[in-house]
Write an enzyme that holds these catalytic residues in place. Structure first.
Site, PDB file in Angstrom:
ATOM      1  N   ARG A  99      17.382 -13.935  30.377  1.00  0.00           N
ATOM      2  CA  ARG A  99      16.195 -13.410  31.046  1.00  0.00           C
ATOM      3  C   ARG A  99      15.284 -12.666  30.071  1.00  0.00           C
ATOM      4  NH1 ARG A  99      15.566  -8.944  35.833  1.00  0.00           N
ATOM      5  NH2 ARG A  99      13.328  -9.234  36.048  1.00  0.00           N
ATOM      6  N   ARG A 118       9.916  -2.799  34.626  1.00  0.00           N
ATOM      7  CA  ARG A 118       9.713  -2.637  33.180  1.00  0.00           C
ATOM      8  C   ARG A 118       8.240  -2.753  32.795  1.00  0.00           C
ATOM      9  NH1 ARG A 118      13.344  -5.815  34.920  1.00  0.00           N
ATOM     10  NH2 ARG A 118      15.563  -5.365  34.657  1.00  0.00           N
ATOM     11  N   LYS A 167      19.905   4.496  24.338  1.00  0.00           N
ATOM     12  CA  LYS A 167      20.398   3.165  23.966  1.00  0.00           C
ATOM     13  C   LYS A 167      19.307   2.319  23.334  1.00  0.00           C
ATOM     14  CE  LYS A 167      21.605  -1.240  24.585  1.00  0.00           C
ATOM     15  NZ  LYS A 167      20.707  -2.413  24.538  1.00  0.00           N
ATOM     16  N   ASP A 220      25.940   0.612  24.837  1.00  0.00           N
ATOM     17  CA  ASP A 220      25.690  -0.107  26.086  1.00  0.00           C
ATOM     18  C   ASP A 220      27.028  -0.333  26.793  1.00  0.00           C
ATOM     19  OD1 ASP A 220      27.019  -2.270  24.893  1.00  0.00           O
ATOM     20  OD2 ASP A 220      25.173  -2.932  23.980  1.00  0.00           O
TER      21      ASP A 220
END
Length: 281
Positions: free
Chosen positions: A121, A168, A210, A229
């Site tokens: 993705r 996002r 992260k 992660d």
DNA sequence: TGGAAGCCTGGTGT
DNA sequence: AACACCAGGCTTC
């Protein structure tokens, strides 16, 4: 053009270990877009064979080697991080895997897209962003340059959202504005200390510990960066830390950085790759 | 200050 | 088939 490489180099592991999102594999050839060029690379016994468009291969070759992390002396990195059996096994299995040296802006966008997502993705998202706001390269209508911060800032949140980026889109729009307007000077972070650069990055929208550590490791010359992660958390829990140990993200990161040392990021990359592969097979 | 819920979307499982 | 559930995470409460 043929480039001979004397040091250990594993092209497949380097390009398929979740560091960059614009490489497509077709047969034994990897096609990607770097430096505004469409680049095709194939591994050969003593190095790589590559082509690029539209620039001259002679000009791109040194840039490409730098991008591929080939200017780092891997032997001394291995020596530094070989502190236990787990890491030694991963090094043996993926010997020659490099940490890329990417463009900081493109790297930043890629990892903002990565939150709660997956590689297929993310790749699609990054490609869609390039097609929508970048420029076609040469006569090719297939691959596009990566948009500049100004391009993305002008595009606006709505148009980014329509590409399927979800929440996002807000992060990308805000961060693009900050970079385009000069509130954030990404290039200068290469010369900054790890700590200071980290502090600066996490002020950006969509950038936490992260994502910032990914950008520091894969584009800002900070080999001590250690992105934590969910895969790395599994590694640390299973192989390193007591289950009762506090598991806040920055604490785990600090522990790992102390344990693996100044090249902790390389250890991270090898453990990450090894752990994911183990889950799949 | 730590921890959990919510967020867009697409893929996977039921 | 339709519907949960969750993912390589950040932000907010």
């Amino acid at each position: 053009m043929l480039v001979t490489i004397d040091e250990p180099f594993n092209l497949a592991a380097t390009l398929e270990s979740g560091q960059a999102f614009r490489w497509h594999k077709a047969g034994d050839v990897y096609q990607g877009v770097v430096f505004g060029n469409v680049i095709e690379i194939r591994g050969v016994p003593r190095g790589i064979e590559f082509s690029c468009l539209p620039d001259a291969e002679n000009d791109i070759a040194p840039l490409l080697c730098d991008y591929l992390g080939l200017n780092i002396d891997l032997a001394s990195v291995y020596e530094a991080i070989s502190v236990d059996k787990h890491i030694e096994e991963a090094i043996t299995r993926y010997s020659g895997m490099r940490v890329l040296r990417q463009d900081p802006w493109e790297c930043l966008v890629g990892f903002i897209c990565s939150s709660a997502s997956n590689i297929p993705r993310i790749s699609r998202n990054v490609e869609d962003i390039s097609i929508a706001f970048g420029k076609p390269i040469g006569r090719s209508i297939k691959r596009h340059s990566f948009p500049t911060p100004e391009d993305l800032a002008e595009a606006g949140e709505k148009r980014i959202f329509r590409l399927g980026l979800g929440y996002r889109a807000t992060y990308l729009s805000k961060t693009a504005q900050a970079v385009a307007e000069g509130d954030m000077d990404l290039a200068s972070l290469r010369k900054d200390s790890y700590g200071h650069a980290l502090e600066a990055l996490v002020t950006l929208a969509g950038v936490g510990d992260k994502v910032a550590n990914c950008v520091l490791l894969f584009s800002l010359d900070k080999p001590e960066a250690f992105p934590v992660d969910t895969w790395i958390i599994r590694v640390l829990r299973e192989w390193y830390l007591d289950e009762a140990m506090p598991n806040s993200l920055p604490k785990m990161r600090a522990w790992a950085q102390g344990y693996f040392g100044p090249y902790a990021g390389y250890a991270n990359q090898y453990l990450f790759h090894e752990r994911r592969r183990r889950d799949r097979s």
